[in-house]
Design an enzyme around this catalytic site. Sequence first.
Site, short mmCIF file in Angstrom:
data_model
loop_
_atom_site.label_atom_id
_atom_site.label_comp_id
_atom_site.label_asym_id
_atom_site.label_seq_id
_atom_site.Cartn_x
_atom_site.Cartn_y
_atom_site.Cartn_z
CB ILE A 268 -0.92 0.01 1.24
CG1 ILE A 268 -1.81 -1.24 1.25
CG2 ILE A 268 -1.78 1.27 1.28
CD1 ILE A 268 -2.65 -1.39 2.51
CB CYS A 269 0.69 4.52 -1.67
SG CYS A 269 0.40 4.03 -3.40
CB THR A 270 -0.22 5.41 3.17
OG1 THR A 270 -1.45 4.68 3.03
CG2 THR A 270 -0.26 6.65 2.29
#
Length: 466
Positions: A268-270
Site C-alpha cells: 500500500i502506498c501508505t
Amino acid sequence: MTETTTITESITIIDPTDGSIVGSIEAATPEDAARAVDAARAAQGSWQILPAAERGDHLRKAAAALEAHGGELARLNHRETGRPVEEAAAGIASGAATLRQYAETGPLHCGQSLRGQHLATDYTVPEPRGVAALLTPWNDPVAVAAGLIGAALVTGNTVLHKPSERCPHLGRRLGEILGAVFPEGVLTTLDGGPDVGALLTAHPGIDVVAHVGSSATGRRIAHAATATGAHCILENGGKDALLVDAGVDGSWAAAQAALGAFANSGQICTSVERIYVHRAVAEVFERELVARARHLNANGRVAPLVDRRLREVVAAQVDHAVAAGARLGEGGRVPSGPGAHYPATVLLECTAEMEVMMEETFGPVAPVMVVEDFAEGLAAAAAGRYGLAATVLTADMRHAREAVSGLAVGTVKINSVFGGAPGGSAQPRGASGRGFGYGPRLLDEFTHVKVVHMGLPGSAEPWTAK
C-alpha cells in the site's frame, strides 16, 4: 468506446499465488499511441462543452457498470496480483463510490467572484487542461484508476489510461467496461509497459500527466514534462514512519503497526515501512508485534507479493539489514514452492543507516528502531527524502502537535495508521511527488483557471503611453 490497439509486444502474467500462467496481452505500438492521442484531442472539444451535470451522469453509469462487473474484476485482480478476492472487491466498490463522488462534486467545481471596478464584473472560471494521460499502479488498480479517471473526465478532459503492466488483463477489461459508457475518444485504454508510458508522457499532445507509482518513474515523467509543458500530478514512493510514544499501550500500538505494515502484504502506498518506538514501551511492543506476525504466517494470512521481481527486492533489503546487525524477530526467509510468497517479517535492533530504514520496501516488513525519547523519534521520522505520510501514536497532545508541525509529509495521522475523512486532499512532498492526488482538490489539478474582466462599453479610461 475504447480504441482498439495493434498487436505487438506480448506481456505474460504469472499468477503469484501458484506460479501458473494467467495469460498474455499485446502492447500498444507507437502508432497506436499517436492515434489515441489524436482521437482524444478530437473528442475533447465536444466533451468539454457538455454541461458538467451530464458528464457526471456518465460517471454514474460508469460506477454502475463497475459494480455490475465487480466479481469478474476482483477475480482478475486476484489472479494477476495475488490480492485476496474480498480485498479486491472492496477496492472495486471504493472505485465505484469515487466515480459517484466526482459525479456530484464535478458540477460544484466553480471559480470565484472578484471585487473590481464599480459596474464591472470580474470572476474566474476553471477550464479543462485538455488531454490527460493517466498511468496507474497494480496495488489498488481499480480504486486508483477510478479516482483519476473520474476527476479528469468530470472536469472536461479526455483520458488516455495506461494500466500497470503487472495487471494488464484487469486493466484491459476495466477499459472495456468503462470505455463503453463514454463517447468515442473520451476514454481510451492503452496496454503496455514503461515504453508505452514513455510514449504518452513525451507526446506533445498530452496536456496533463497523472502518475501513481515509483519515484524513479515520477522523476522521468517530470523531466519529460519540461519539454512538452504538460502539467504533472505525481503520487510516488514513500517510506512512511510510525512513531510510538511513551505512555501508550504497547499491545495496541503493536496491533496498529501490524495493520500498517502487513495489510495487503505491505503493498500500500501508505504502508508503515519504518518504526521508531520509545524505549519505555519497546519490550511489550516488540513482543506483541512479533507475535502478530507469527500468527499471520502460521495461519497463511499473508497474500503473496505481486511477483518474484518485487520479492527479490524485499528479500534483499531484509538480508542486508540482518548482515548489518538487525535481528530477525519473525519471518525474513523466502519460502520454497511456487508463487511469490514472502512472510510477515519483523526486524529488531535496526539502525538509521540501514537501507530498510531509508528506501521503499513495498512488502510485509516491519523494521523497528528503539529511541530514547520523543524528540529523537520525531527527528528520525522526519529524516529522509520521502514525504508521503507518517503516523504518530501518542497520548500527549503536545507531542501530537509537534509531530504535525515537524513532519514534512502530505498526511500526518495521529493514533490511527489508516483512515481519514473522504474529502481530504493531500500533497506529497520530496521524492514522494507533487500535486493533489485525490479528493476534491484533484479537480483543481485537472483544470486551468481563467480570469475574466467584463466592463461596460465606453466605461474604461483610455490608455495613454507615458
